[in-house]
Design a protein around this motif. Structure first.
Motif, PDB file in Angstrom:
ATOM      1  N   UNK A   1      -4.922   5.983  -1.220  1.00 60.56           N
ATOM      2  CA  UNK A   1      -4.032   7.104  -1.550  1.00 60.56           C
ATOM      3  C   UNK A   1      -4.871   8.329  -1.903  1.00 60.56           C
TER       4      UNK A   1
ATOM      5  N   UNK B   1       5.593   5.393  -4.563  1.00 60.26           N
ATOM      6  CA  UNK B   1       5.647   4.465  -5.694  1.00 60.26           C
ATOM      7  C   UNK B   1       6.383   5.079  -6.882  1.00 60.26           C
TER       8      UNK B   1
ATOM      9  N   UNK C   1       7.789  -4.228  -3.906  1.00 61.67           N
ATOM     10  CA  UNK C   1       7.746  -3.611  -5.231  1.00 61.67           C
ATOM     11  C   UNK C   1       9.046  -3.849  -5.982  1.00 61.67           C
TER      12      UNK C   1
ATOM     13  N   UNK D   1       0.810  -1.209   0.000  1.00 57.60           N
ATOM     14  CA  UNK D   1       0.000   0.000   0.000  1.00 57.60           C
ATOM     15  C   UNK D   1       0.847   1.264   0.000  1.00 57.60           C
ATOM     16  N   UNK D   2       1.573   1.450  -1.070  1.00 53.81           N
ATOM     17  CA  UNK D   2       2.426   2.623  -1.199  1.00 53.81           C
ATOM     18  C   UNK D   2       1.630   3.820  -1.713  1.00 53.81           C
TER      19      UNK D   2
ATOM     20  N   UNK E   1       1.087   7.381 -13.903  1.00 55.17           N
ATOM     21  CA  UNK E   1       0.830   6.210 -13.066  1.00 55.17           C
ATOM     22  C   UNK E   1      -0.653   6.113 -12.739  1.00 55.17           C
ATOM     23  N   UNK E   2      -1.237   7.216 -12.317  1.00 52.09           N
ATOM     24  CA  UNK E   2      -2.652   7.236 -11.942  1.00 52.09           C
ATOM     25  C   UNK E   2      -3.546   7.028 -13.158  1.00 52.09           C
TER      26      UNK E   2
ATOM     27  N   UNK F   1       1.496  -5.647 -11.340  1.00 53.24           N
ATOM     28  CA  UNK F   1       2.179  -5.744 -10.048  1.00 53.24           C
ATOM     29  C   UNK F   1       2.476  -4.363  -9.479  1.00 53.24           C
ATOM     30  N   UNK F   2       2.960  -3.482 -10.345  1.00 55.71           N
ATOM     31  CA  UNK F   2       3.286  -2.127  -9.885  1.00 55.71           C
ATOM     32  C   UNK F   2       2.024  -1.420  -9.389  1.00 55.71           C
TER      33      UNK F   2
ATOM     34  N   UNK G   1      -0.660  -2.690  -8.431  1.00 57.72           N
ATOM     35  CA  UNK G   1      -1.178  -3.397  -7.254  1.00 57.72           C
ATOM     36  C   UNK G   1      -0.545  -2.924  -5.960  1.00 57.72           C
ATOM     37  N   UNK G   2       0.605  -2.277  -6.068  1.00 57.16           N
ATOM     38  CA  UNK G   2       1.285  -1.761  -4.871  1.00 57.16           C
ATOM     39  C   UNK G   2       0.728  -0.413  -4.431  1.00 57.16           C
ATOM     40  N   UNK G   3      -0.072   0.199  -5.285  1.00 58.01           N
ATOM     41  CA  UNK G   3      -0.607   1.515  -4.957  1.00 58.01           C
ATOM     42  C   UNK G   3      -1.711   1.398  -3.908  1.00 58.01           C
ATOM     43  N   UNK G   4      -1.588   2.187  -2.881  1.00 61.04           N
ATOM     44  CA  UNK G   4      -2.574   2.239  -1.793  1.00 61.04           C
ATOM     45  C   UNK G   4      -3.938   2.649  -2.351  1.00 61.04           C
TER      46      UNK G   4
END
Lengths: 114, 114
Positions: free
Chosen positions: B99, A12, A87, A6-7, B25-26, B90-91, B93-96
């Motif tokens: 956020x 990220x 990550x 949860x970055x 990214x978003x 994968x990348x 998926x690391x996003x909070x």
DNA sequence: GCTTTATATAACAATTTGCTTATATACTAG
DNA sequence: CTAGTATATAAGCAAATTGTTATATAAAGC
């Protein structure tokens, strides 16, 4: 084994920014496997010693590596407890083990006595 | 469900380069979930229409998205069959999920009728 | 102390990035 | 055909990036 962390968008993208450079991606790949001192890395990569030092400084600033002084050498290794470790491992896990640049580096690594 | 793809250093860093920018990214996070037309995205992000178009062009050039013309609109969505799809997922998926920036975007997305 | 070796830092140049504004293109509606 | 809307492209600019060379720092060996 953590799989997600949860970055924040900020954290990220900061991490991707560090790994998007080919030299730094490969450098990090090596550092996740074992520790290296700066002079070993300089001998392996085709860039100057200051360039390597500057890359390592970026890792350190982002909390991605540990630095340890022993005698006149400084050893760097991946910080497996950092927030971004999952990550980083996922990204590096996508790298082809037979990638030409990676293979060449590994070959050089074996030959180096620093 | 593929988990690894054996990407070259070049392909891998190219993809990280695309995702290291917060806006991109978003934007990609949204595009992996559903298709959007350009004007919806322009309304959601705080950048100009050309800026959004330029980001989308980068995705397209890297094979990360499909573009579909319908009437005067162009719809974009994630290309789930691209070589880098596992990496991208994968990348992202690391996003909070909580956020701040992501939450704000999702809220805007609901309100938009384009 | 002086010299050598390992490393970091500073200063700088070339390149790339990510936006902007201005303009072109293409479809839609009258 | 004309006007309006959606989108892409071009040109330009400021900031960031990644390397370089030159120099500083610090430990080790004599």
């Amino acid at each position: 084994m953590t799989e997600t962390a949860a970055l924040s968008t900020e954290k990220l993208t900061e991490t991707l920014k560090i790994l998007h450079d080919p030299t730094r991606l490969l450098l990090m790949k090596l550092l996740t496997e074992k520790e290296y001192c700066v002079c070993e890395l300089v001998d392996m990569f085709e860039v100057s010693q200051p360039a390597i030092s500057q890359h390592l400084r970026k890792y350190k600033k982002a909390g991605l590596v540990y630095e340890e002084r022993r005698g006149q050498w400084r050893y760097y290794r991946f910080n497996e407890t950092c927030e971004q470790h999952a990550l980083v491992e996922q990204i590096l896990g996508q790298l082809d083990e037979y990638d030409e640049q990676l293979v060449r580096l590994r070959t050089k690594a074996e030959a180096i006595t620093c």
